[in-house]
Design an enzyme around this catalytic site. Structure first.
Site, PDB file in Angstrom:
ATOM      1  N   ASN A  24      -0.613  34.653  12.087  1.00 52.60           N
ATOM      2  CA  ASN A  24      -1.654  33.395  12.435  1.00 52.60           C
ATOM      3  C   ASN A  24      -2.221  32.822  11.321  1.00 52.60           C
ATOM      4  O   ASN A  24      -2.692  33.013  10.311  1.00 52.60           O
ATOM      5  CB  ASN A  24      -3.298  34.488  12.842  1.00 52.60           C
ATOM      6  CG  ASN A  24      -4.301  33.002  13.685  1.00 52.60           C
ATOM      7  OD1 ASN A  24      -4.149  31.774  13.610  1.00 52.60           O
ATOM      8  ND2 ASN A  24      -4.973  33.058  14.053  1.00 52.60           N
ATOM      9  N   HIS A  79      -0.808  29.353  20.123  1.00 55.29           N
ATOM     10  CA  HIS A  79      -0.848  29.620  18.876  1.00 55.29           C
ATOM     11  C   HIS A  79      -0.731  30.878  19.081  1.00 55.29           C
ATOM     12  O   HIS A  79      -0.801  31.365  19.782  1.00 55.29           O
ATOM     13  CB  HIS A  79      -2.206  29.245  19.056  1.00 55.29           C
ATOM     14  CG  HIS A  79      -3.582  29.719  17.944  1.00 55.29           C
ATOM     15  ND1 HIS A  79      -2.248  29.898  16.699  1.00 55.29           N
ATOM     16  CD2 HIS A  79      -4.486  30.926  17.766  1.00 55.29           C
ATOM     17  CE1 HIS A  79      -3.312  29.652  16.048  1.00 55.29           C
ATOM     18  NE2 HIS A  79      -4.108  30.893  15.738  1.00 55.29           N
ATOM     19  N   CYS A 102      -8.448  27.140  15.034  1.00 55.95           N
ATOM     20  CA  CYS A 102      -7.520  27.351  14.857  1.00 55.95           C
ATOM     21  C   CYS A 102      -6.897  25.763  16.446  1.00 55.95           C
ATOM     22  O   CYS A 102      -5.025  25.680  16.772  1.00 55.95           O
ATOM     23  CB  CYS A 102      -6.929  28.286  15.620  1.00 55.95           C
ATOM     24  SG  CYS A 102      -6.929  29.743  14.395  1.00 55.95           S
TER      25      CYS A 102
HETATM   26  O1  UT7 Z   1      -6.491  32.048  15.918  1.00 50.97           O
HETATM   27  C1  UT7 Z   1      -8.035  32.782  16.282  1.00 50.97           C
HETATM   28  C2  UT7 Z   1      -8.024  34.012  16.798  1.00 50.97           C
HETATM   29  N1  UT7 Z   1      -8.712  35.407  16.482  1.00 50.97           N
HETATM   30  C3  UT7 Z   1      -8.024  35.981  17.382  1.00 50.97           C
HETATM   31  O2  UT7 Z   1      -7.390  35.433  18.479  1.00 50.97           O
HETATM   32  C4  UT7 Z   1      -8.106  37.399  17.162  1.00 50.97           C
HETATM   33  C5  UT7 Z   1      -8.243  37.719  18.256  1.00 50.97           C
HETATM   34  N2  UT7 Z   1      -8.807  39.540  18.508  1.00 50.97           N
HETATM   35  C6  UT7 Z   1      -8.115  40.228  18.151  1.00 50.97           C
HETATM   36  O3  UT7 Z   1      -6.817  39.795  18.101  1.00 50.97           O
HETATM   37  C7  UT7 Z   1      -7.579  41.823  17.964  1.00 50.97           C
HETATM   38  O4  UT7 Z   1      -9.422  42.008  17.994  1.00 50.97           O
HETATM   39  C8  UT7 Z   1      -7.657  42.324  16.751  1.00 50.97           C
HETATM   40  C9  UT7 Z   1      -6.575  42.647  16.227  1.00 50.97           C
HETATM   41  C10 UT7 Z   1      -8.760  41.638  15.748  1.00 50.97           C
HETATM   42  C11 UT7 Z   1      -8.108  44.032  16.533  1.00 50.97           C
HETATM   43  O5  UT7 Z   1      -7.536  45.197  18.042  1.00 50.97           O
HETATM   44  P1  UT7 Z   1      -8.042  45.486  18.748  1.00 50.97           P
HETATM   45  O6  UT7 Z   1      -7.626  45.740  19.984  1.00 50.97           O
HETATM   46  O7  UT7 Z   1      -9.665  44.260  19.321  1.00 50.97           O
HETATM   47  O8  UT7 Z   1      -9.139  46.505  17.609  1.00 50.97           O
HETATM   48  P2  UT7 Z   1     -10.543  46.874  17.526  1.00 50.97           P
HETATM   49  O9  UT7 Z   1     -11.204  46.056  17.004  1.00 50.97           O
HETATM   50  O10 UT7 Z   1     -11.049  46.968  18.786  1.00 50.97           O
HETATM   51  O11 UT7 Z   1     -10.733  48.202  16.879  1.00 50.97           O
HETATM   52  C12 UT7 Z   1      -9.896  49.382  17.681  1.00 50.97           C
HETATM   53  C13 UT7 Z   1      -9.984  50.831  15.772  1.00 50.97           C
HETATM   54  C14 UT7 Z   1     -11.774  50.766  15.209  1.00 50.97           C
HETATM   55  O12 UT7 Z   1     -11.332  51.774  14.930  1.00 50.97           O
HETATM   56  P3  UT7 Z   1     -12.425  52.913  16.006  1.00 50.97           P
HETATM   57  O13 UT7 Z   1     -13.248  52.037  15.784  1.00 50.97           O
HETATM   58  O14 UT7 Z   1     -11.853  52.761  17.051  1.00 50.97           O
HETATM   59  O15 UT7 Z   1     -12.700  53.999  15.169  1.00 50.97           O
HETATM   60  C15 UT7 Z   1     -11.027  49.630  14.346  1.00 50.97           C
HETATM   61  O16 UT7 Z   1     -11.735  50.176  13.067  1.00 50.97           O
HETATM   62  O17 UT7 Z   1      -8.548  50.204  15.106  1.00 50.97           O
HETATM   63  C16 UT7 Z   1      -9.719  50.045  13.951  1.00 50.97           C
HETATM   64  N3  UT7 Z   1      -9.044  49.441  12.774  1.00 50.97           N
HETATM   65  C17 UT7 Z   1      -7.635  48.997  12.859  1.00 50.97           C
HETATM   66  N4  UT7 Z   1      -6.693  50.271  12.253  1.00 50.97           N
HETATM   67  C18 UT7 Z   1      -5.893  50.169  11.581  1.00 50.97           C
HETATM   68  C19 UT7 Z   1      -9.428  47.206  12.823  1.00 50.97           C
HETATM   69  N5  UT7 Z   1      -8.651  46.316  12.310  1.00 50.97           N
HETATM   70  C20 UT7 Z   1      -7.359  47.755  11.720  1.00 50.97           C
HETATM   71  C21 UT7 Z   1      -5.878  47.518  10.748  1.00 50.97           C
HETATM   72  N6  UT7 Z   1      -5.767  49.138  10.236  1.00 50.97           N
HETATM   73  N7  UT7 Z   1      -5.531  46.550  10.111  1.00 50.97           N
END
Ligand code: UT7
Length: 331
Positions: free
Chosen positions: A284, A254, A113
């Site tokens: 994004n 970004h 990105c």
């Molecule tokens: O431009 C490229 C660079 N990329 C980025 O900048 C992305 C950077 N990362 C992020 O923005 C975040 O890490 C995410 C938005 C991808 C994820 O957010 P998070 O707060 O880090 O969530 P997590 O991965 O810790 O997941 C928390 C929970 C999990 O469930 P459990 O294990 O706590 O039961 C996930 O399975 O949320 C769950 N989960 C979802 N639930 C509903 C993950 N994706 C989803 C979803 N809908 N789409």
């Protein structure tokens, strides 16, 4: 002293909207989770027959018109993308052919990105060195072509779009690119990757069965990297320009996650008027996210001549970087 001055800006997003409600019907997710964790409400998706170079073409034509230039006057084309039409030839070559019959050299820049920031740095460097005077810098990504719409952890994040600027050599202008800062640390290469289809894992039945033709991301780890990389990019870019946070009129970050942008705002004690955000409508869009935000800020009349803008990005590589630009055209 020769400076690279932004003389034209144009953007393009596809018509089709994919809302959080649409995604609720596709994967196990919900609007509340997506909005609270990312800030995204909807994103745009390209048509099936619309490739990265087609979106690049639309943005480029608008930027050229804005600059009052014809494509056959260009000296060079940089295309930042992670989703080229084909691995080769370059999207830059395809874009050139779609814009003009006159051959114009060009190259793709692939830096996650952060590709848009890398491409601006390269364009500014060749202009400042006196190699070229009129350079088109395009950012275009069709993320929907590599997003796995069965993987809820990534399907909700990405959208398609394109942006383009014309940078032109101007002698002794107060406007234009003041400084750039680039960095990369390949130790994080596997945190955000499209594993299949390259020379490491050429496309095969196995790679497709493993869904390796799709983007894979370790979201948490990329998040932890991003909240450090974004402020580092802003500080280092301003330092190279001989400026400080107090001199920055606008941060155009970004658009990856609302929470990453908010963290940078808190760190630098910026108010909402100083930060440009549109992640809720486009998600994004990778390389295209900063030019899309820049164009919106311009259309809203927020950018006054002389304003100091900082573009800051991070992404696959891992890469990060910034551009410091004084808004305005040479007199
Ligand atoms: O431009 C490229 C660079 N990329 C980025 O900048 C992305 C950077 N990362 C992020 O923005 C975040 O890490 C995410 C938005 C991808 C994820 O957010 P998070 O707060 O880090 O969530 P997590 O991965 O810790 O997941 C928390 C929970 C999990 O469930 P459990 O294990 O706590 O039961 C996930 O399975 O949320 C769950 N989960 C979802 N639930 C509903 C993950 N994706 C989803 C979803 N809908 N789409």
């Amino acid at each position: 002293m020769v400076r690279a001055v932004l003389t034209g800006l144009g953007t393009y997003v596809p018509e089709r909207v994919l809302s959080n409600q649409d995604l609720e019907r596709m994967v196990d997710t919900n609007d509340e989770w997506i909005v609270s964790r990312t800030g995204i409400k909807e994103r745009r998706l390209a048509r099936e027959d619309e490739a990265t170079s087609d979106m690049a073409h639309q943005a480029a034509e608008r930027a050229l018109m804005d600059a009052g230039l014809k494509a056959d006057e260009l000296d060079f084309i940089f295309v930042a993308t992670n989703t080229p039409d084909t691995v080769f030839p370059s999207t830059a070559a395809r874009l050139q052919a779609s814009l003009t019959d006159r051959p114009v050299p060009g190259v793709d820049v692939q830096a996650g990105c952060t590709g848009w920031i890398y491409a601006i740095q390269l364009a500014a460097a060749v202009i400042e060195a006196g190699v070229y005077r009129k350079v088109l810098v395009v950012a275009s990504d069709k993320l929907s072509s590599i997003v796995d719409y069965e993987d809820r952890t990534t399907a909700v994040l990405f959208g398609d779009g394109a942006g383009a600027i014309v940078l032109e050599a101007r002698e002794s202008s107060p406007f234009g690119v003041l400084a750039c800062y680039l960095n990369a640390d390949g130790r994080g290469a596997e945190l955000l990757v499209q594993p299949g289809g390259g020379s490491r894992w050429p496309a095969s039945h196995d790679t497709v069965d493993s869904r390796w033709h799709f983007l894979k991301m370790s979201g948490n780890e990329v998040f932890r990297f991003a909240v450090k990389a974004m402020p580092d990019a802003v500080e280092q870019g301003l330092k190279q320009a001989g400026l400080s946070i107090a001199d920055m009129d606008f941060l155009i970050p970004h658009q990856a996650n609302q929470r990453i942008i908010d963290a940078a705002m808190r760190q630098f004690k910026l108010n909402a008027c100083q930060v440009v955000k549109n992640i809720e409508r486009y998600g994004n869009t990778s390389v295209a996210s900063i030019p899309l935000a820049l164009d919106e800020a311009r259309q809203e009349g927020r950018l006054k001549p002389g304003a100091v803008l900082v573009f800051a990005a991070f992404g696959a590589g891992l890469t990060w970087g910034s551009t410091v630009l004084r808004w305005g055209k040479a007199l």
